[in-house]
Design a protein around this motif. Structure first.
Motif, mmCIF file in Angstrom:
data_model
loop_
_atom_site.group_PDB
_atom_site.id
_atom_site.type_symbol
_atom_site.label_atom_id
_atom_site.label_comp_id
_atom_site.label_asym_id
_atom_site.label_seq_id
_atom_site.Cartn_x
_atom_site.Cartn_y
_atom_site.Cartn_z
ATOM 1 N N SER A 89 -1.684 7.592 1.089
ATOM 2 C CA SER A 89 -3.087 7.475 0.681
ATOM 3 C C SER A 89 -3.739 6.201 1.183
ATOM 4 O O SER A 89 -4.964 6.142 1.319
ATOM 5 N N GLN A 140 -4.935 -2.894 -9.522
ATOM 6 C CA GLN A 140 -6.045 -3.839 -9.591
ATOM 7 C C GLN A 140 -5.712 -4.894 -10.635
ATOM 8 O O GLN A 140 -4.747 -4.776 -11.368
ATOM 9 N N SER A 150 -0.764 -0.415 -3.947
ATOM 10 C CA SER A 150 0.245 -0.152 -4.980
ATOM 11 C C SER A 150 0.713 -1.432 -5.659
ATOM 12 O O SER A 150 1.452 -1.375 -6.636
ATOM 13 N N GLU A 176 -9.098 2.588 -11.295
ATOM 14 C CA GLU A 176 -8.836 3.960 -10.897
ATOM 15 C C GLU A 176 -7.343 4.251 -10.982
ATOM 16 O O GLU A 176 -6.505 3.387 -10.712
ATOM 17 N N ASP A 188 -3.671 5.317 -10.126
ATOM 18 C CA ASP A 188 -2.816 5.201 -8.943
ATOM 19 C C ASP A 188 -3.239 4.089 -7.986
ATOM 20 O O ASP A 188 -2.753 4.021 -6.863
ATOM 21 N N LYS A 189 -4.141 3.208 -8.424
ATOM 22 C CA LYS A 189 -4.549 2.079 -7.593
ATOM 23 C C LYS A 189 -4.327 0.779 -8.368
ATOM 24 O O LYS A 189 -4.830 0.621 -9.484
ATOM 25 N N TYR A 248 0.851 -1.195 0.000
ATOM 26 C CA TYR A 248 0.000 0.000 0.000
ATOM 27 C C TYR A 248 0.886 1.244 0.000
ATOM 28 O O TYR A 248 1.986 1.244 0.543
ATOM 29 N N ASN A 268 -3.837 3.594 -0.591
ATOM 30 C CA ASN A 268 -4.279 2.882 -1.784
ATOM 31 C C ASN A 268 -3.347 1.721 -2.093
ATOM 32 O O ASN A 268 -2.149 1.777 -1.801
#
Length: 310
Positions: free
Chosen positions: A20, A109, A24, A104, A106-107, A16, A22
């Motif tokens: 944020s 997935q 990584s 999204e 910068d995330k 992560y 989020n």
């Protein structure tokens, strides 16, 4: 073929961003192709066709994408897919065309696409194509189907080198991908048999050699000459290495099924193939992954690239 059991591999993000929160990096499957070869711009046609194939697999998975010189991401509604006409435009010999797609920005997935065919049109440069999947994709096509797709795409694009198998999957956009390198380093050796695809600096740096190896590694006949040819590689790798020819070279497979390894264990199948293909490895001169101890980023990245040398 023995079934690859991925149920013991976490489906949660493994890294992560500290600020944020989020993700990584997640763990999944990736296929990474380097296309073009010296003076072979015609292979871009095949690249566009392979992107179209991937888009059918990823139907409804993307939320953001960018093409060509977009300065902001384009958005997709749930269930929408990228217009095939935009991908077809990559084939135009006068177009400077890139495409990247995922969830999204910068995330990290599981579904992501990155394709750069500009360099494939230039003498002595390579274009690149990256496609990623969740492990659950194997429930649809099986490990054999995954291998067959890789072979088919290597054949079609006449790749110079390519890799497939379990992989760290980073954010799809360039900024997010670069930022992930500042935090992902500490996790690299927890999964030593996984690929970390964006260790490529610029594509030209791997124009005359391979990066490392994956569960599946395709190498052109041109590059294999550095190791004495395909038969020499197979002889040095031993019986644990499987192989099949493709249109421009040979695909090597490290054992019967993908493996994960651990910080204290790298499977012999990977060491054997890594050693045999070591003469084909391109010279590395830039740092992309950060040493979590803050000591020597270049040495840390070199260590990752040479992890199968034994």
């Amino acid at each position: 073929m023995t079934t690859f059991d991925y149920s013991t591999i976490t489906q949660e993000p493994v890294v992560y961003y500290p600020r944020s929160g989020n993700p990584s990096a997640v763990l999944g499957l990736a296929m990474e192709f380097y296309i073009g070869g010296p003076g072979q711009p015609g292979r871009v046609r095949a690249m566009a066709d392979c992107v179209q194939t991937y888009l059918t697999h990823a139907q409804g998975q993307f939320r953001s994408y960018a093409v060509a010189n977009d300065r902001v991401m384009r958005r997709l509604k749930p269930g929408e897919n990228i217009d095939p006409a935009l991908v077809e435009a990559m084939v135009d010999p006068d177009a400077d065309y890139e495409i990247e797609a995922g969830g999204e920005e910068d995330k990290a997935q599981f579904w992501s696409l990155s394709s750069d065919c500009i360099k494939a049109k230039r003498q002595n440069y390579l274009g690149d194509l990256l496609i990623t999947y969740p492990f659950s994709f194997l429930d649809q096509i099986g490990l054999d189907g995954f291998i067959q797709q890789f072979v088919s795409m290597c054949n079609a694009m006449e790749v110079e080198h390519a890799y497939a198998g379990p992989s760290f999957i980073e954010p799809f956009n360039v900024g997010g991908m670069r930022a992930s390198h500042t935090v992902i380093g500490a996790q690299l050796f927890n999964y030593p048999c996984f690929n970390a695809y964006n260790l490529t600096t610029t594509c030209i740096n791997f124009g005359n050699g391979t990066k490392s190896i994956g569960f599946l590694t395709a190498v052109s006949n041109r590059i294999l000459e550095k190791a004495g040819g395909a038969q020499a590689v197979l002889s040095n790798a031993g019986q644990s290495t499987l192989s099949c020819p493709y249109s421009n070279g040979v695909i090597f497979q490290a054992g019967n099924i993908p493996q994960i390894g651990s910080p204290d264990f790298i499977p012999q199948e990977y060491i054997s193939l890594g050693r045999a293909l070591k003469p084909t490895r391109a010279e590395f001169d830039k740092t992309l992954f950060y040493d979590p101890n803050g000591k020597d980023n270049k040495a840390f990245t070199q260590r990752w690239l040479s992890r199968f040398d034994g």
